[in-house]
Design an enzyme around this catalytic site. Structure first.
Site, PDB file in Angstrom:
ATOM      1  N   ARG A  51       0.820  -1.208   0.000  1.00  0.00           N
ATOM      2  CA  ARG A  51       0.000   0.000   0.000  1.00  0.00           C
ATOM      3  C   ARG A  51       0.853   1.256   0.000  1.00  0.00           C
ATOM      4  NH1 ARG A  51      -5.184   2.050   3.368  1.00  0.00           N
ATOM      5  NH2 ARG A  51      -4.975   4.211   2.762  1.00  0.00           N
ATOM      6  N   ARG A  70      -4.184   4.750  -4.160  1.00  0.00           N
ATOM      7  CA  ARG A  70      -3.677   3.671  -3.317  1.00  0.00           C
ATOM      8  C   ARG A  70      -3.778   2.328  -4.024  1.00  0.00           C
ATOM      9  NH1 ARG A  70      -7.437   4.891   0.548  1.00  0.00           N
ATOM     10  NH2 ARG A  70      -6.603   6.984   0.406  1.00  0.00           N
ATOM     11  N   ASP A  99      -7.014  -0.416  -0.438  1.00  0.00           N
ATOM     12  CA  ASP A  99      -7.609   0.193   0.747  1.00  0.00           C
ATOM     13  C   ASP A  99      -8.681  -0.769   1.255  1.00  0.00           C
ATOM     14  OD1 ASP A  99      -8.215   2.169   2.638  1.00  0.00           O
ATOM     15  OD2 ASP A  99      -9.725   3.087   1.341  1.00  0.00           O
ATOM     16  N   ASP A 152     -11.566  -1.075   4.281  1.00  0.00           N
ATOM     17  CA  ASP A 152     -12.287  -0.394   5.364  1.00  0.00           C
ATOM     18  C   ASP A 152     -13.342  -1.318   5.946  1.00  0.00           C
ATOM     19  OD1 ASP A 152     -10.937   2.015   4.996  1.00  0.00           O
ATOM     20  OD2 ASP A 152     -12.452   2.806   3.622  1.00  0.00           O
TER      21      ASP A 152
END
Ligand SMILES: Nc1ncnc2c1ncn2[C@@H]1O[C@H](COP(=O)(O)OP(=O)(O)OP(=O)(O)O)[C@@H](O)[C@H]1O
Ligand SMILES: Nc1nc2c(c(=O)[nH]1)N=C(CO)CN2
Length: 171
Positions: free
Chosen positions: A83, A92, A95, A97
């Site tokens: 990353r 990026r 990612d 989340d």
């Protein structure tokens, strides 16, 4: 066993390969089971516009991990995929989340669940509604489908469904 939903995004390099690798790493974790995947969407960048289109998708998992432990594992996978995060909202390679963890509301330093910006993001709600259209977001009192329908048309037009992991590779 707890149910969690995770958003994946990539906009550097071989985006489909980054998403596929992340899912393989998730599936390899002993504390993670029954990984279900949405389609991949090609999405216009939100926030900082001068960057490549993203690939976004969502997965549903069953896990024995507490949310904070799960976050640590996701951050490890981000690192393993090299990353690079140049700046907030910037490009990026990968990612990850946590969007939802059961029906819990979590407010720790470094971890807020439900993800505080998910309801304004078509690149999250479009894939999430494939897996959890009727899920009512804790604190918002509205379902994923309701939130998606309330997005401005310009937001919804910024996402295009490509297909599953294998098909997306051929794009
Ligand atoms: N639900 C969550 N899932 C993942 N990271 C979270 C969550 N809540 C808070 N964080 C924190 O956010 C930090 C990552 O921020 P990052 O720079 O990746 O934000 P971003 O991905 O650019 O923006 P956004 O959070 O709007 O998607 C991590 O260090 C993590 O501690
Ligand atoms: N289309 C799209 N835009 C973004 C994304 C993302 O994953 N997809 N992630 C961001 C910060 O997390 C900021 N902007």
């Amino acid at each position: 066993m707890k149910e969690a939903y995770i958003a994946l995004g990539s906009n550097i390099g071989d985006k489909a390969a980054h998403l596929r690798a992340a899912i393989a790493r998730l599936r390899a974790l002993p504390s993670v089971h029954d990984v279900k995947t949405s389609s991949i969407y090609e999405t216009v960048p939100v926030g900082y516009l001068e960057q490549d289109l993203f690939y976004n998708m969502v997965v549903a998992i069953q896990t024995t991990d507490e949310a904070s432990v799960l976050l640590g594992r996701l951050q490890e996978i981000e690192q393993l995929e090299g990353r690079e995060r140049l700046f907030k909202n910037g490009p990026r390679t990968l990612d990850l989340d946590i969007l939802l963890y059961e029906e819990e509301r979590i407010d720790l330093e470094g971890l807020t669940v439900p993800h505080p910006r998910m309801q304004e993001r078509a690149f999250v709600l479009a894939p999430l509604r494939e897996l959890a259209a009727t899920f009512v977001i804790p604190g918002l009192g509205q379902s994923v489908e309701q939130l998606y329908q309330q997005l401005p048309e310009t937001e919804r037009n910024g996402v295009r469904r490509l297909g599953g992991l294998l098909e997306a590779e051929e794009q």
